[in-house]
Scaffold this motif. Structure first.
Motif, short mmCIF file in Angstrom:
data_model
loop_
_atom_site.label_atom_id
_atom_site.label_comp_id
_atom_site.label_asym_id
_atom_site.label_seq_id
_atom_site.Cartn_x
_atom_site.Cartn_y
_atom_site.Cartn_z
N LEU A 100 0.84 -1.20 0.00
CA LEU A 100 0.00 0.00 0.00
C LEU A 100 0.87 1.25 0.00
CD1 LEU A 100 -2.75 -1.05 2.56
CD2 LEU A 100 -2.92 -1.02 0.07
N THR A 101 0.50 2.23 -0.81
CA THR A 101 1.28 3.45 -0.97
C THR A 101 0.34 4.64 -1.15
OG1 THR A 101 3.03 2.19 -2.08
CG2 THR A 101 3.10 4.58 -2.30
N GLU A 102 0.69 5.75 -0.53
CA GLU A 102 -0.08 6.99 -0.76
C GLU A 102 0.68 7.87 -1.73
OE1 GLU A 102 -1.77 11.04 1.42
OE2 GLU A 102 -0.62 9.57 2.58
N SER A 103 0.00 8.29 -2.77
CA SER A 103 0.53 9.27 -3.71
C SER A 103 -0.02 10.64 -3.31
CB SER A 103 0.11 8.93 -5.15
OG SER A 103 0.51 9.95 -6.04
N ALA A 104 0.87 11.58 -2.97
CA ALA A 104 0.46 12.89 -2.46
C ALA A 104 0.87 13.99 -3.43
CB ALA A 104 1.07 13.14 -1.09
N ALA A 105 0.05 15.04 -3.51
CA ALA A 105 0.35 16.17 -4.38
C ALA A 105 1.52 16.97 -3.82
CB ALA A 105 -0.89 17.06 -4.52
N ASP A 106 2.25 17.64 -4.72
CA ASP A 106 3.37 18.49 -4.31
C ASP A 106 2.85 19.60 -3.39
OD1 ASP A 106 5.60 20.03 -4.05
OD2 ASP A 106 5.74 20.62 -6.15
N PRO A 107 3.36 19.71 -2.16
CA PRO A 107 2.84 20.71 -1.21
C PRO A 107 2.96 22.14 -1.71
CG PRO A 107 4.27 19.13 -0.09
CD PRO A 107 4.41 18.88 -1.56
N TYR A 108 3.91 22.41 -2.59
CA TYR A 108 4.08 23.78 -3.08
C TYR A 108 2.84 24.29 -3.78
CZ TYR A 108 5.59 27.63 -6.03
OH TYR A 108 5.66 28.85 -6.65
N GLU A 109 2.14 23.42 -4.49
CA GLU A 109 1.00 23.86 -5.30
C GLU A 109 -0.16 24.36 -4.44
OE1 GLU A 109 1.31 24.12 -8.46
OE2 GLU A 109 3.28 23.18 -8.47
N ALA A 110 -0.12 24.14 -3.13
CA ALA A 110 -1.20 24.59 -2.25
C ALA A 110 -0.87 25.88 -1.52
CB ALA A 110 -1.53 23.51 -1.23
N GLN A 111 0.31 26.45 -1.75
CA GLN A 111 0.74 27.63 -1.00
C GLN A 111 0.20 28.91 -1.65
OE1 GLN A 111 5.01 27.41 -0.56
NE2 GLN A 111 4.92 25.36 0.33
N TRP A 112 -1.10 29.08 -1.58
CA TRP A 112 -1.73 30.24 -2.21
C TRP A 112 -1.61 31.49 -1.37
CZ3 TRP A 112 -7.01 27.75 -4.00
CH2 TRP A 112 -6.71 26.71 -4.88
N ASP A 113 -1.24 31.35 -0.09
CA ASP A 113 -1.18 32.52 0.78
C ASP A 113 0.11 33.31 0.60
OD1 ASP A 113 0.13 30.25 1.75
OD2 ASP A 113 0.21 31.07 3.78
N LYS A 114 1.05 32.80 -0.19
CA LYS A 114 2.32 33.49 -0.39
C LYS A 114 2.30 34.26 -1.70
CE LYS A 114 5.07 30.13 2.20
NZ LYS A 114 6.26 29.23 2.17
N VAL A 115 2.88 35.47 -1.68
CA VAL A 115 2.95 36.29 -2.88
C VAL A 115 4.04 35.74 -3.79
CG1 VAL A 115 3.39 38.60 -3.78
CG2 VAL A 115 2.18 38.31 -1.60
N ASN A 116 3.68 35.49 -5.05
CA ASN A 116 4.61 34.90 -6.00
C ASN A 116 5.08 35.97 -6.98
OD1 ASN A 116 5.71 33.40 -8.30
ND2 ASN A 116 4.94 31.60 -7.22
N THR A 117 6.38 36.25 -6.96
CA THR A 117 6.95 37.29 -7.84
C THR A 117 7.77 36.70 -8.99
OG1 THR A 117 8.89 37.48 -6.41
CG2 THR A 117 7.02 38.93 -5.93
N ASN A 118 7.75 35.40 -9.14
CA ASN A 118 8.58 34.77 -10.16
C ASN A 118 8.13 35.07 -11.58
OD1 ASN A 118 10.23 33.65 -8.25
ND2 ASN A 118 9.27 31.65 -8.28
N LEU A 119 6.85 35.40 -11.76
CA LEU A 119 6.37 35.67 -13.11
C LEU A 119 7.10 36.83 -13.75
CD1 LEU A 119 2.49 35.23 -13.00
CD2 LEU A 119 4.19 33.70 -13.94
#
Length: 657
Positions: free
Chosen positions: A577-596
Motif C-alpha cells: 500500500l502506498t499513498e501518492s500525495a500532491a506536491d505541497p508547493y502547489e497549495a501555497q496560495w497565501d504566499k505572494v509569487n513574484t517569479n512571473l
C-alpha cells in the motif's frame, strides 16, 4: 514597412562605382581616312580620349543602377507588418502543475470552472487571434518537460493537443520547461514564447536567457479558498491508536472545517476547528480502534481538492507479529527476532504435564491475530480443531520437523529449486542426517531435495502461504551455519508479505524502490481510495527491465491510495500500500509569487510582458501589437534576377554603349 538590418547600406557604395565606370569610360572620335596607307598614323595621332564625358541617357546604365539599388535594399532585410498573422514560430508553454486543477467558487456552490479548462480555451483563442499563420509548438510540465507537438502547421491538430493536457500533481519541471522553450527559439529571428499560467510559479526563471520575445499570459483566477492536510500520522499505543493531523489555511480569510478520521473505510471520529489565514491547527484523536489503513479527510468543498486527504498505515503492517510454538529452540527464536519481527513465544508443555485449558477445554488463541505462526516440532493436538484450526487456516504457517518415520540421507548435498526462500543460500557444508518420510500435501512443492527426497516444501493453502522443513533443526548443524539467519529472514519475508505491507507516503510522480519477489510474473498499480478512485484511474502496469519487473517504480501521478500488486506464477497476489500525495508547493496560495516578473527577463527582443489572458498582451519591440513580419528579401531578389535578364537582352541588341 520595417528594416531588419541597416548594415546593408554599406553595399550602397556599389552605386557610385557603377557611375564612375561610365564617367571614366574612354570615348573615341570618328575620323575620315582618305587612304588606307595612313591607317596606322590615324590610329596613333588622330585617336582621342575624353574620360570625363557627360553621362548619357542609356538604358543599360539605368538597369545596372536599379539592380544595384535593389540588391542593397535586399541586404537590409526589409519586411512588411501584417495584421493577425503572428510570428513564424510560436512556442506555447502550458503550466500543467497541480494548482491548475483548482476550481473557482467551489465552496460557494456557484458555477465553477477548473483553471486548466480555462487555460485550454484561452490558448486556443490566442492561436486564432494572434497566431493564424504560425507554426505551433506546445510544451507541458510533468516530472520533465513534455513536447506535445512540434512546429505544427495544422491548427486543428494543435487544438486537439491542447485539449489533451492534464494536470500533473508531482513536482513539475518549471525551469526545465522554460529552458527547453529557450533552446527551441535560440537561433530563430521570427519566433515567440508564450507562457500560460495561473501565477503559481516555482523555480528560478530569471537565470534562463531568451533570444526571442516572451509573453506571460496569466489565467484569470482568484486565490480562492483552500485548506491543506499538511501532516497525518498514527501511532499504536496500549489504549488504542493515536492519530495526529495538521491542517493549514492557505486562504486570505479565517475558515472553519471538520476533519474525519476513517479506519479501513469506517468513520471513527470527527473534530471541528477554525483556522486563521495562513495559520495551522493540530488535531489529535486518541483511543482509535485498530486498522490497517487510516484516512484523514477534510469535510466540505474547497477550490483545491488534491490536498484534502491523507493516509497513515498501522505499524503492525510494518512489523510482523510472529507466534512461535516451540519446546525450546534458542537459535530459531533469535533468528526470528533478527528479522525485526515481534516474536511471541508459546512454550509447549512437556509430556505428562498438566495443560492450562480455558473454559472451553482448550488452550486459548491469541487475542491479536499473528501475521505468522511458526511451529517447531510436532504440532499439539489442540491446534487441529476449534478456534486454533480456524486461526491456522487463515494465517501463514511455518512448520519445522515433527513426528513420524525418517529416511536417512547421510549428509548428502541439498539440491535447490528457484524460490524466494532459497534466494541467497546454497546449504553448502550443512549436514542433515535424515528427513521425514510423509506423503506431501496437495499444496506442497519441493524447493529443496536431498538425495531425491523432499527436505523443504512450500506452497499455498486456502490462499495462505505454507512452508515446511521436513527435518528437526536440533538434529542438524544448520543452526550453526552462517546461512541460517538468511534462510529465516527470507522465509519470514516470503510468508508475511502475502498479507501486504505499506511503503508510506510519496510525492506523486517520484521514483521509489519496491521489493519485488523473485517469482513475480506481473505487477501493477491499483487505485484503492481517494482522488484516484474518484477519478476512476485505470490500473497502471509496472515498469519492466531486462530481468523482469523493475524494483524502481514511478508513483502514480494522481493523488490517492494505491496498491502495488504482484502476482507470481502460481497466481498468488501480494500487495504494497502506498499513498501518492500532491506536491505541497502547489497549495501555497497565501504566499505572494513574484517569479512571473522574472520569466524571460533577459529576452533578446524587448522586455517580457505579463498580462491577463483576457487582455491584449504585446511585446514592446513589436509596435503592431498583434502584427507579424513578412520579409521582402525573396521578392527583391526575384526583381534583381528579372532586371539582369533584361540587361542581358539589351546588351545582346548592341545598345550597351
Amino acid at each position: 514597412m520595417g528594416i531588419g538590418s541597416w548594415l546593408g547600406l554599406w553595399f550602397g557604395l556599389s552605386i557610385p562605382v557603377i557611375l564612375a565606370m561610365y564617367l571614366l569610360k574612354r570615348k573615341f572620335l570618328d575620323t575620315k581616312v582618305p587612304s588606307h596607307l595612313l591607317w596606322q598614323r590615324v590610329l596613333k595621332n588622330q585617336e582621342a580620349n575624353r574620360p570625363w564625358q557627360k553621362l548619357q541617357n542609356r538604358l543599360l546604365l539605368w538597369l545596372q543602377l536599379l539592380a544595384a539599388a535593389l540588391l542593397v535594399f535586399a541586404l537590409m532585410q526589409p519586411f512588411l507588418w501584417t495584421s493577425g498573422g503572428g510570428k513564424e514560430h510560436v512556442v506555447l508553454v502550458a503550466d500543467t502543475s497541480g494548482s491548475m486543477s483548482a476550481v473557482t467558487n467551489a465552496a460557494s456552490g456557484q458555477a465553477s470552472k477548473e483553471r486548466l479548462e480555462q487555460m485550454k480555451q484561452e490558448m486556443k483563442d490566442y492561436i486564432k487571434r494572434e497566431a493564424k499563420n504560425s507554426e505551433i509548438t506546445l510544451l507541458s510540465m510533468n516530472v520533465e518537460p513534455n513536447v506535445i507537438i512540434s512546429r505544427e502547421k495544422d491548427h486543428s491538430r494543435a487544438a486537439e493537443a491542447i485539449d489533451s493536457l492534464q494536470a500533473y500533481f508531482g513536482k513539475a519541471s518549471y525551469d526545465e520547461t522554460l529552458s527547453l522553450a529557450s533552446a527551441l527559439t535560440r537561433e530563430e529571428t521570427d519566433a515567440e514564447v508564450v507562457v500560460f499560467t495561473d501565477g503559481q510559479w516555482k523555480g528560478n526563471p530569471s537565470s534562463i536567457p531568451f533570444q526571442a520575445p516572451v509573453r506571460v499570459m496569466k489565467v484569470d483566477s482568484e486565490k480562492g479558498f483552500n485548506l491543506t492536510l499538511q501532516q497525518f500520522g498514527v501511532k499504536d499505543e496500549l489504549g488504542g491508536a493515536t492519530a495526529v493531523a495538521v491542517v493549514k489555511n492557505n486562504s486570505e480569510a479565517a475558515k472553519s472545517t471538520e476533519l474525519n478520521i476513517y479506519g479501513d473505510g469506517k468513520l471513527l471520529k470527527t473534530a471541528s476547528t477554525e483556522i486563521k489565514p495562513g495559520a495551522s491547527a493540530t488535531l489529535t484523536f486518541q483511543a482509535l480502534p485498530g486498522a490497517e489503513v487510516y484516512k484523514a479527510e477534510l469535510e466540505g468543498n474547497d477550490d483545491y481538492a488534491a490536498d484534502n486527504e491523507a493516509y497513515a498505515f498501522s505499524q503492525s503492517t510494518n512489523t510482523p507479529r510472529i507466534l512461535l510454538i516451540t519446546p525450546g529452540n534458542l537459535f530459531l527464536e533469535k533468528g526470528l527476532q533478527l528479522t525485526g519481527a515481534e516474536v511471541v513465544k508459546m512454550t509447549l508443555p512437556e509430556v505428562g504435564e498438566n495443560k492450562s485449558p480455558d473454559q472451553s477445554g482448550e488452550t486459548a488463541v491469541p487475542e491479536k491475530k499473528p501475521d505468522l505462526v511458526v511451529i517447531d516440532g510436532a504440532a499439539p493436538s489442540f491446534m487441529s480443531q476449534g478456534e486454533w484450526k480456524k486461526l491456522l487456516d487463515r494465517t501463514p504457517v511455518w512448520t519445522l520437523g515433527g513426528g513420524g518415520s525418517e529416511i536417512a540421507v547421510n549428509g548428502a548435498q541439498p539440491k535447490l529449486v528457484s524460490h524466494p526462500v532459497n534466494r541467497y543460500v546454497s546449504y553448502s557444508g550443512v549436514y542433515i542426517g535424515s528427513v521425514l518420510e510423509q506423503k506431501l500435501p496437495d499444496w506442497a512443492v519441493p524447493i529443496v531435495n536431498i538425495d531425491n527426497h523432499p527436505a523443504i516444501i512450500a506452497g499455498t493453502e486456502n490462499g495462505e502461504p505454507r512452508l515446511s522443513f521436513l527435518f528437526n533443526l536440533q538434529e542438524t548443524d544448520f543452526p550453526l551455519s552462517s546461512e541460517f539467519p538468511i534462510v529465516v529472514h527470507e522465509a519470514v519475508s516470503w510468508l508475511t508479505e502475502s498479507g501486504g505491507k505499506s511503503l508510506g507516503r510519496f510525492t506523486a510522480g517520484s521514483r521509489i524502490e519496491i521489493p519485488v519477489a523473485a517469482d513475480t510474473v506481473s505487477a501493477r498499480w491499483v487505485a484503492k481510495d481517494g482522488m484516484a478512485k474518484a477519478m476512476k484511474v485505470q490500473n497502471l502496469e509496472a515498469e519492466t527491465g531486462e530481468k523482469g519487473i523493475s524494483a524502481l517504480q514511478q508513483v502514480p501521478t494522481i493523488p490517492g491510495l494505491y496498491a502495488f500488486e504482484q502476482v507470481n506464477s502460481e497466481g498468488k497476489r501480494m500487495e504494497y500500500l502506498t499513498e501518492s500525495a500532491a506536491d505541497p508547493y502547489e497549495a501555497q496560495w497565501d504566499k505572494v509569487n513574484t517569479n512571473l516578473d522574472a520569466i524571460g527577463k533577459n529576452a533578446g527582443d524587448g522586455e517580457t510582458t505579463v498580462a491577463s489572458a483576457s487582455e491584449t498582451a504585446s511585446v514592446k519591440s513589436n509596435p503592431g501589437g498583434d502584427q507579424s513580419k513578412i520579409p521582402l528579401t525573396l521578392l527583391l531578389a526575384g526583381l534583381v534576377l528579372l532586371i539582369i535578364l533584361v540587361e542581358w537582352g539589351v546588351y545582346q541588341r548592341g545598345r550597351s554603349i
